[in-house]
Motif scaffolding. Structure first.
Motif, short mmCIF file in Angstrom:
data_model
loop_
_atom_site.label_atom_id
_atom_site.label_comp_id
_atom_site.label_asym_id
_atom_site.label_seq_id
_atom_site.Cartn_x
_atom_site.Cartn_y
_atom_site.Cartn_z
N GLN A 42 37.01 -13.74 -13.99
CA GLN A 42 37.01 -13.45 -12.55
C GLN A 42 38.17 -14.24 -11.95
N PRO A 43 38.83 -13.68 -10.95
CA PRO A 43 40.05 -14.30 -10.43
C PRO A 43 39.83 -15.30 -9.31
N GLY A 44 38.63 -15.78 -9.11
CA GLY A 44 38.40 -16.70 -8.00
C GLY A 44 37.09 -17.43 -8.15
N VAL B 27 32.43 -6.70 -5.57
CA VAL B 27 33.85 -6.36 -5.43
C VAL B 27 34.62 -7.56 -4.88
N THR B 28 34.04 -8.26 -3.92
CA THR B 28 34.69 -9.46 -3.38
C THR B 28 34.88 -10.50 -4.47
N TYR B 29 33.88 -10.66 -5.31
CA TYR B 29 33.95 -11.60 -6.43
C TYR B 29 35.04 -11.21 -7.42
N GLN B 30 35.25 -9.92 -7.63
CA GLN B 30 36.23 -9.44 -8.59
C GLN B 30 37.66 -9.50 -8.07
N ASN B 31 37.83 -9.58 -6.75
CA ASN B 31 39.16 -9.54 -6.15
C ASN B 31 39.71 -10.95 -5.93
N PHE B 32 40.98 -11.14 -6.28
CA PHE B 32 41.63 -12.43 -6.04
C PHE B 32 41.57 -12.77 -4.55
N GLY B 33 41.25 -14.01 -4.26
CA GLY B 33 41.15 -14.45 -2.87
C GLY B 33 39.75 -14.32 -2.32
N ASN B 34 38.92 -13.48 -2.97
CA ASN B 34 37.52 -13.32 -2.56
C ASN B 34 37.40 -13.06 -1.06
N ASP B 35 38.22 -12.13 -0.57
CA ASP B 35 38.25 -11.81 0.86
C ASP B 35 37.19 -10.74 1.16
N PRO B 36 36.14 -11.06 1.92
CA PRO B 36 35.06 -10.08 2.19
C PRO B 36 35.46 -9.07 3.26
N GLN B 37 36.35 -8.16 2.91
CA GLN B 37 36.84 -7.19 3.89
C GLN B 37 35.79 -6.16 4.28
N LEU C 23 39.21 -1.70 -19.99
CA LEU C 23 38.20 -2.32 -19.15
C LEU C 23 37.31 -3.25 -19.97
N LEU C 24 36.95 -2.82 -21.16
CA LEU C 24 36.11 -3.65 -22.02
C LEU C 24 36.85 -4.90 -22.47
N THR C 25 38.14 -4.76 -22.75
CA THR C 25 38.94 -5.92 -23.16
C THR C 25 38.95 -6.97 -22.06
N VAL C 26 39.16 -6.52 -20.82
CA VAL C 26 39.20 -7.46 -19.70
C VAL C 26 37.83 -8.08 -19.45
N ALA C 27 36.78 -7.27 -19.58
CA ALA C 27 35.42 -7.78 -19.35
C ALA C 27 35.07 -8.89 -20.35
N ARG C 28 35.62 -8.77 -21.56
CA ARG C 28 35.33 -9.77 -22.59
C ARG C 28 36.36 -10.90 -22.62
N SER C 29 37.36 -10.81 -21.76
CA SER C 29 38.48 -11.74 -21.82
C SER C 29 38.08 -13.14 -21.38
N GLU C 30 38.65 -14.13 -22.06
CA GLU C 30 38.49 -15.52 -21.66
C GLU C 30 39.60 -15.95 -20.71
#
Length: 540
Positions: free
Chosen positions: A250-252, A300-310, A239-246
């Motif tokens: 964020q996927p969207g 959570v919407t920001y973190q999810n690809f497609g940014n779909d506000p389900q 999780l830390l690796t991804v948080a620091r990843s370039e």
């Protein structure tokens, strides 16, 4: 409030499960229309887990193991990856069904209980991640499952039970749903844990809170005893690796856009209006907790690809469940029950395109013409039951720069508008990215390596987003590798070869990987093969 008929509600949930799940599995295979790369990422994880490997400890991924364990269970039993994926959805929906039934029956009116139950079942059984694009895809199935767990936990915490009351059952359900979120995608737990605890305290469900905490603790201890404490340390490290990843912070869209961009501002305003109306309706606890939920919904919407506000569907359910039963008006004379009805209707309207896309995706999948599909793994044997649209699998397209050196528009090149091309050991690579036909590219390179006598169980580290070649040929997966590259050099130490695709999936990632390898040192690397598709180095 009238009580839902338990048998009728159970019948509706079972019927939804049978209808959507049946439409999926009766096809006899899984036929996706997009996201082939994401699907290969899933397949890598599933096959590793089916062989007994443990996520985070044996390979790198920020996604929790429960997201793939049901699929791996069916694959290990001898089922093809396509049907295993479809049956895993049915299994998860069946496991969620009792919790959905209990929470909806004990808190909601008959129609609202049925709607909530159908929504959660759709999230568990859909064959697309959301949005309004109709192509079938298993990509990000774990987001749907995690939303289902969040919906159950939030509703159980915020809306106190009316009939029947059982703090023990409520607490166990909430604790289990929290554990599911941790083990599928920890983002959901981080976003909603505090609002759920606050809701239980403010609604005076103290015993349920205690049981929930104990349930979560028992689950954590059980997993620690099973997998060891290093499992949690490895999970945190990923999780830390991804948080620091370039590579993919964020996927969207950026967070500000997810809250205030034109496509999302309507939902944000409806949610804020819901908070105001609940407070004016004297549902102070509901308004306060909903306010604390909004940052989690947005994040959570920001973190999810497609940014779909389900979350808009859950918002509608909460607004309807928390309406005052009697006549309540605000300072302007509005009937607050009616005002909340209107606000909920607006939330439903905003969520309708995504919901209907989810809901009838299994039926679209059932009606696809299988003659227009091709296996993602051409030599996959039983696993050829997972196929992609032939146009996307067998047609290979790439994106190149027409203003690159040697190209027709080189005179018009402006370096400010383009990232620096990858360089490695004094060589600069031309700008190119694979757009379509990723399985064909992997298969072609794998076959060429086999024909050159360079396979035979070797391990390949690819300077690219994926190192999926072991799915296509006689190779072994990297020890501690990453099915999806987020940063560093995971698995590189175990590799026999470094493979540089001439046209990678993501060239920016390739440049980052090659820089990391040069920083570590290139001593021992020797070029042993060069084709129009790749350059291969042995690691000496």
């Amino acid at each position: 409030m009238s009580r839902p008929n338990p048998a009728v509600l159970m019948g509706i949930l079972v019927a939804t499960l049978v209808l959507l799940g049946g439409a999926a599995v009766l096809k006899g295979g899984f036929y996706i229309g997009k996201h082939e790369g994401d699907t290969l990422h899933m397949m890598q994880i599933v096959f590793r887990m089916a062989e007994g490997q443990v996520p985070h400890r044996d390979f790198m991924t920020p996604i929790g193991g429960l997201a793939f364990a049901p699929i791996a269970l069916f694959v290990k039993s001898g089922m093809g990856i396509g049907m295993a994926t479809l049956w895993s959805q049915v299994l998860m929906a069946a496991l969620f069904l009792p919790a959905v039934w209990w929470v909806a029956m004990s808190r909601l009116s008959p129609y609202l209980a049925a709607f909530f139950g159908i929504v959660v079942m759709v999230l568990m059984l859909a064959l697309v991640h959301g949005e309004a694009q109709r192509s079938v895809s298993i990509s990000m199935h774990y987001n749907r499952w995690a939303w289902g767990a969040a919906f159950i936990a939030i509703l159980a915490a915020l809306v106190p039970p009316v009939h029947p009351r059982s703090a023990l059952v409520d607490g166990i359900i909430i604790g289990l749903m929290a554990s599911v979120m941790v083990l599928i995608k920890v983002t959901y737990f981080a976003a909603f844990a505090l609002p759920v605890v606050l809701a239980l305290i403010l609604t005076k469900q103290t015993r349920a809170l205690i049981v929930a905490l104990l349930t979560g603790a028992v689950a954590a201890v059980a997993i620690t005893l099973w997998l060891g404490p290093d499992f949690w340390l490895a999970y945190l490290g990923d999780l830390l690796t991804v948080a620091r990843s370039e590579v993919r912070p964020q996927p969207g869209e950026p967070l500000s856009a997810v809250v205030g961009a034109p496509a999302y501002l309507g939902g944000s305003l409806v949610a804020i209006m819901g908070v105001i109306l609940l407070r004016q309706a004297r549902a102070d606890v509901g308004g306060l907790v909903l306010l604390t939920l909004l940052p989690g919904f947005f994040y959570v919407t920001y973190q999810n690809f497609g940014n779909d506000p389900q979350w808009t569907l859950l918002l509608a359910v909460l607004l309807l469940a928390l309406r005052p039963q009697g006549e309540v008006t605000n300072a302007m004379g509005w009937n607050m029950r009616g005002a909340l009805n209107i606000c909920a209707a607006m939330a439903l309207a905003l969520g309708a395109p995504s919901f209907f896309n989810l809901a009838y995706s299994p039926f679209r999948h059932f009606n696809v013409d299988v003659s227009t599909y091709a296996p993602l793994l051409p030599r996959g044997g039983i696993h050829e039951d997972l196929q992609g649209a032939a146009l996307r699998v067998e047609r290979v397209d790439g994106r190149v720069a027409l203003d690159a050196p040697g190209m027709a528009l080189a005179a018009y090149a402006n370096a400010e508008h383009r990232e620096d091309p990858p360089q490695f050991m004094g060589e600069t690579f031309a700008t190119c990215n694979v757009e379509l036909g990723l399985p064909t590219v992997f298969d072609a390179i794998s076959r060429d390596l086999e024909e050159a006598g360079l396979a035979g169980g070797k391990r390949i580290f690819a300077a690219d987003l994926f190192s999926s070649y072991w799915l296509f040929g006689d190779f072994e997966p990297l020890v501690g590798g990453a099915p999806w590259y987020y940063g560093g050099l995971p698995g590189y130490a175990s590799a026999d070869y470094l493979l540089i695709p001439i046209c990678p999936v993501v060239q920016d990632v390739q440049a980052q990987v090659l820089k990391a390898i040069e920083a570590e040192g290139t001593d021992g690397l020797a070029e042993i093969r060069r084709t129009d598709l790749y350059i291969l180095y042995s690691k000496g």
